[in-house]
Design an enzyme around this catalytic site. Structure first.
Site, PDB file in Angstrom:
ATOM      1  N   LYS A   1       1.279  94.199  27.498  1.00  0.00           N
ATOM      2  CA  LYS A   1      -0.094  94.403  27.055  1.00  0.00           C
ATOM      3  C   LYS A   1      -1.065  94.584  28.220  1.00  0.00           C
ATOM      4  O   LYS A   1      -1.989  95.381  28.143  1.00  0.00           O
ATOM      5  CB  LYS A   1      -0.561  93.246  26.169  1.00  0.00           C
ATOM      6  CG  LYS A   1      -0.804  91.940  26.906  1.00  0.00           C
ATOM      7  CD  LYS A   1      -1.420  90.896  26.010  1.00  0.00           C
ATOM      8  CE  LYS A   1      -1.640  89.597  26.766  1.00  0.00           C
ATOM      9  NZ  LYS A   1      -2.588  89.744  27.880  1.00  0.00           N
ATOM     10  N   THR A   2      -0.845  93.830  29.305  1.00  0.00           N
ATOM     11  CA  THR A   2      -1.743  93.954  30.457  1.00  0.00           C
ATOM     12  C   THR A   2      -1.661  95.358  31.048  1.00  0.00           C
ATOM     13  O   THR A   2      -2.673  95.945  31.446  1.00  0.00           O
ATOM     14  CB  THR A   2      -1.389  92.906  31.535  1.00  0.00           C
ATOM     15  OG1 THR A   2      -1.440  91.604  30.950  1.00  0.00           O
ATOM     16  CG2 THR A   2      -2.356  92.973  32.697  1.00  0.00           C
TER      17      THR A   2
ATOM     18  N   ASP B   1      -9.278  91.366  26.234  1.00  0.00           N
ATOM     19  CA  ASP B   1      -7.897  90.877  26.352  1.00  0.00           C
ATOM     20  C   ASP B   1      -7.769  89.555  25.584  1.00  0.00           C
ATOM     21  O   ASP B   1      -8.738  88.802  25.456  1.00  0.00           O
ATOM     22  CB  ASP B   1      -7.570  90.664  27.835  1.00  0.00           C
ATOM     23  CG  ASP B   1      -6.084  90.428  28.067  1.00  0.00           C
ATOM     24  OD1 ASP B   1      -5.282  90.707  27.159  1.00  0.00           O
ATOM     25  OD2 ASP B   1      -5.734  89.974  29.174  1.00  0.00           O
ATOM     26  N   GLU B   2      -6.568  89.262  25.089  1.00  0.00           N
ATOM     27  CA  GLU B   2      -6.276  88.003  24.372  1.00  0.00           C
ATOM     28  C   GLU B   2      -7.298  87.753  23.256  1.00  0.00           C
ATOM     29  O   GLU B   2      -7.854  86.652  23.137  1.00  0.00           O
ATOM     30  CB  GLU B   2      -6.256  86.819  25.361  1.00  0.00           C
ATOM     31  CG  GLU B   2      -5.272  86.970  26.506  1.00  0.00           C
ATOM     32  CD  GLU B   2      -3.817  86.728  26.097  1.00  0.00           C
ATOM     33  OE1 GLU B   2      -3.548  86.656  24.887  1.00  0.00           O
ATOM     34  OE2 GLU B   2      -2.963  86.653  26.986  1.00  0.00           O
TER      35      GLU B   2
ATOM     36  N   GLN C   1       0.580  84.576  18.812  1.00  0.00           N
ATOM     37  CA  GLN C   1       0.387  83.686  19.957  1.00  0.00           C
ATOM     38  C   GLN C   1      -0.998  83.043  19.949  1.00  0.00           C
ATOM     39  O   GLN C   1      -1.508  82.646  20.998  1.00  0.00           O
ATOM     40  CB  GLN C   1       0.622  84.451  21.259  1.00  0.00           C
ATOM     41  CG  GLN C   1       2.041  84.983  21.407  1.00  0.00           C
ATOM     42  CD  GLN C   1       2.297  85.619  22.748  1.00  0.00           C
ATOM     43  OE1 GLN C   1       2.279  84.955  23.781  1.00  0.00           O
ATOM     44  NE2 GLN C   1       2.541  86.927  22.750  1.00  0.00           N
TER      45      GLN C   1
ATOM     46  N   ARG D   1       8.967  82.472  26.140  1.00  0.00           N
ATOM     47  CA  ARG D   1       8.773  82.376  27.590  1.00  0.00           C
ATOM     48  C   ARG D   1      10.078  82.671  28.324  1.00  0.00           C
ATOM     49  O   ARG D   1      10.075  82.885  29.535  1.00  0.00           O
ATOM     50  CB  ARG D   1       8.305  80.960  27.997  1.00  0.00           C
ATOM     51  CG  ARG D   1       6.973  80.466  27.454  1.00  0.00           C
ATOM     52  CD  ARG D   1       5.870  81.456  27.637  1.00  0.00           C
ATOM     53  NE  ARG D   1       5.742  82.308  26.461  1.00  0.00           N
ATOM     54  CZ  ARG D   1       5.148  83.482  26.449  1.00  0.00           C
ATOM     55  NH1 ARG D   1       4.648  83.995  27.549  1.00  0.00           N
ATOM     56  NH2 ARG D   1       5.064  84.188  25.331  1.00  0.00           N
TER      57      ARG D   1
END
Length: 775
Positions: A33-34, A225-226, A256, A617
């Site tokens: 995503k980044t 973002d997020e 998330q 993770r």
């Protein structure tokens, strides 16, 4: 095709190239995503957008810095320099400084951190002549923060009947007045706290439409973002700023969303399509981080949530190994098994320490794993927090223990003479310390001699307080000599007021500290029982000798040293490791006891998302672990394996069959008295072997299923020690089934050497060990 797009897959390219209108980019774990957000901004700049017309909001300075560096490589440093890119707080602080005259603040206003805020609140509480044992600065600060993040000003707060009633029920009816005074003093000092940066930006845009219009015209594009982590105040600012051009792109993953306790609202991302009916949605579903097994296992668990945006995350990496499940008899054994797995896989697969992470639900759980790793000399680091024994509340209680055993310990005395507050201030302590130095004796000797002489020149009232403190410590000293470590420690924690203070602090920090004290007492109970059974001294001074070795810090200061990472799942979000242990997978721990399926389904869904974050993770290998028994306030509690293990497709797990586990799930009691007087609920579970179907051990198969045999009960009773002989199979409440190898000594001091499958060789005094003959 633009050269920089060659690094993106088709879904990522589509998200980058569709630059006009509202866009929702749903980015599964490990899907890049980044990279998409970065290249989308770079593409806008390549298409001719001016850097100063692009607003990009992140949650961390690190994320903003990394994105800017990546963009600079594509479009050049000059263009990247003029982007409005940064955290919500830094960008809004910039706007507020530019508009300082409008809001009546100096342009160089100070930004208070949490310590500054609490210090000011503490001063106000004192000025108002309120009891700071009731009006705890941390709790008051938390209430004020909650109000600001929900855009509730002091005047509105004072008029809200429901809020005032909640304050009254907390025995803090004056919070509204404290809030009002706090805002006033911040204004007089030309200061804002972090919550003000959001609140005042909202008020600025609400009350000054011409200012709002100026920034709406300035920003042609808004990127966030997020987005699943935004709160109400952030959501409103974003919506207002994007209203003119409607070119808003938000990136995030509803699966998330795990920060509701900080005010994050999953509804912000779920309702994006309602807020922007002309939106386009892009789904990044390819996971580049994890094996197929890990990704598929994560999909199988998150599918149980009702409130979500459907997506199918997949991986094209190797299939990978199944997730291994470790079932331990006790929490202590859980730590042993995890450390053993790390040592074994390091030997076989040549992993570094830094390739491992141990993820837990609460900070208090770190103690067990810290001790287990230390015993194997495996270096570790606590991420996002202090080592268990370095946390303030733990050091405070340990200081009481130290002073109880050695009253000449000046450092321990100075630490706790006025904790909890008993009216012995810094001036008094300075006088006592000076008198001790001048007389070349300990502070304790000065204190205990005050009845005869007063070299510190204390007044009568202060002398009385100091002597009462000495009386309390002398009582503890006598207690420690006549009881075991746990009884002494529990009494000290209670009678000093530490337990009560932390229990009454309902802020997130207070709850965490309360859990940490509980975990310390659990460890002391484990020490007391083991020492007694093994015929070792079980006094508080002996415990302190043990714990001193555990807390003795290595002189190694190199932060880059190869270490296993220990952290909460919340802290792990955004990180990745080759090997991940998700530990403490038990009902009322993970998921939390606060997540009630019937009354709080939203909370349970967030716990499931938290579990999803923990699992994703991992790059290569995952272990799940749980304990069948865990200490809670010094009482052995029986645990039920987490429902998340049942919900996951079993074909992805190795070593666990939930169908053989009990299904009853009872919520823990909430009252402090019930917590400390005994187990809040009873659970019974089976001890499973490491591999599904593996029954290769020295014990008879029929003995493995302890649960069905109905033997793991809280009122466990052993057989007559005189009837126990070498060669027998016996059962121990905590260690399970074992084989007696040798019995020596004479009644009543018979000592047995027993080999337990889970705990190895143990030498036990039979009169204390309570062994039950099995065959």
């Amino acid at each position: 095709m633009f050269e920089y797009l060659k690094d993106l897959n088709k879904a990522q390219q589509n998200a980058v190239l569709s630059s006009e209108g509202p866009a929702l980019v749903i980015a599964g774990a490990g899907s890049g995503k980044t990279r998409v957000l970065t290249y989308r901004i770079a593409h806008l700049l390549k298409q001719g957008a001016r850097p100063s017309t692009i607003l990009s909001l992140t949650f961390t300075n690190k994320a903003a810095r990394e994105m800017k560096e990546r963009i600079a490589k594509v479009v050049g440093e000059k263009a990247a320099r003029y982007l409005w890119m940064g955290t919500f707080h830094s960008i809004f602080a910039r706007i507020l400084r530019m508009e300082h005259e409008t809001i009546g603040f100096p342009s160089n206003f100070t930004i208070y951190d949490s310590a500054d805020s609490k210090s000011l609140i503490k001063t106000i509480i004192k000025n108002f002549q309120l009891d700071d044992k009731v009006y705890k600065p941390g709790v008051v600060s938390s209430r004020i923060s909650m109000a600001k993040n929900n855009l509730i000003t002091p005047n509105v707060y004072a008029q809200q009947t429901e809020i005032r009633l909640a304050d009254k029920n907390m025995r803090m009816p004056a919070i509204a007045e404290i809030y009002k005074e706090y805002v006033k003093r911040c204004f007089l000092s030309g200061a804002m706290d972090f919550d003000d940066l959001l609140l005042k930006t909202n008020l600025l845009f609400r009350d000054k439409p011409e200012v709002l219009e100026k920034y709406q015209k300035r920003f042609d594009y808004v990127l966030v973002d997020e987005y699943q982590d935004t709160n109400y105040a952030q959501y409103l600012i974003i919506k207002k700023l994007a209203a003119a051009h409607n070119n808003i792109c938000v990136v995030g993953d509803d699966a998330q969303s795990i920060y509701s306790f900080r005010g994050a609202r999953i509804e912000n991302i779920l309702n994006f399509k309602t807020d922007y009916p002309t939106h386009k949605i892009f789904k990044l579903e390819q996971n580049y981080r994890s094996t197929q097994t890990i990704v598929n296992a994560a999909n199988s668990i998150i599918a149980k949530n009702k409130k979500q945006i459907p997506k199918t995350v997949f991986s094209e990496k190797k299939e990978g190994k199944p997730i291994k499940v470790l079932s331990a008899l006790t929490d202590n054994e859980e730590g042993f098994l995890v450390a053993q797995e790390i040592a074994k896989t390091q030997l076989n697969d040549h992993y570094k320490n830094s390739d491992y992470a141990i993820l837990y639900r609460t900070n208090a759980q770190s103690r067990i794993f810290e001790e287990a790793l230390r015993k194997r000399n495996i270096p570790y680091k606590i991420y996002g927090g202090l080592s268990f024994y370095q946390r303030k509340e733990i050091k405070d209680l340990l200081a009481y223990f130290r002073l109880t055993i050695n009253p000449a310990d000046n450092e321990a005395l100075k630490r706790i003479i006025n904790f909890p507050a008993r009216g012995i201030g810094g001036t008094t302590l300075a006088k006592l310390e000076t008198a001790a130095i001048n007389n070349e004796i300990s502070i304790w000797k000065i204190i205990t001699g005050l009845s005869q002489s007063n070299p510190a020149n204390l007044n009568k009232g202060t002398t009385s307080k100091v002597l009462n403190f000495a009386k309390l410590i002398l009582k503890f000293t006598e207690l420690a000599q006549n009881t075991d470590a746990f009884e002494a420690a529990k009494t000290i924690a209670e009678e000093t007021g530490i337990l009560k203070d932390l229990y009454n602090d309902k802020s997130p920090e207070g709850l965490s500290r309360h859990e940490n004290i509980q975990e310390l007492l659990n460890g002391i109970q484990e020490f007391s029982i083991s020492a007694k059974e093994e015929g070792r001294p079980e006094k508080l001074e002996n415990y302190l000798e043990d714990v001193a070795l555990l807390t003795d810090q290595d002189t190694e200061k190199d932060e880059d040293r190869d270490k296993v990472t220990l952290m909460t799942v919340h802290s792990a979000k955004g990180l990745e490791f080759k090997n991940v242990f998700v530990v403490g997978l038990e009902e009322n721990l993970f998921p939390s006891g606060q997540a009630d399926e019937k009354n709080k389904p939203e909370a349970l869904e967030e716990e499931r998302r938290l579990f999803y974050v923990a699992l994703t993770r991992a790059e290569e290998n995952v272990w799940f672990s749980f304990a069948n028994q865990r200490y809670r306030w010094g009482k052995l509690d029986f645990c039920t394996a987490s429902r998340f293990l049942e919900e996951m497709d079993e074909k992805y797990m190795d070593g666990f069959d939930f169908n053989k586990m009990p299904k009853q799930r009872k919520q823990p009691e909430n009252q402090f008295q019930q917590e400390t007087s005994g187990p809040s609920f009873r659970r019974q579970t089976q001890h499973t072997s490491f591999k599904r179907g593996d029954t290769q051990n020295i014990f008879d198969k029929k003995l493995v299923n302890l649960r069905e045999a109905g033997k793991t009960q809280s009122n466990f009773e052993g057989d007559d020690p005189s009837k126990i002989f070498a060669g027998m199979q016996v059962e121990h409440q905590r260690f399970g089934i074992g084989k007696v190898l040798k019995v020596e000594g004479v009644i009543p001091n018979l000592k047995a050497t027993v080999f337990f499958q889970t705990a190895g060789h143990k030498q036990l005094l039979l009169k204390f060990a309570k062994l039950k003959i099995v065959s």
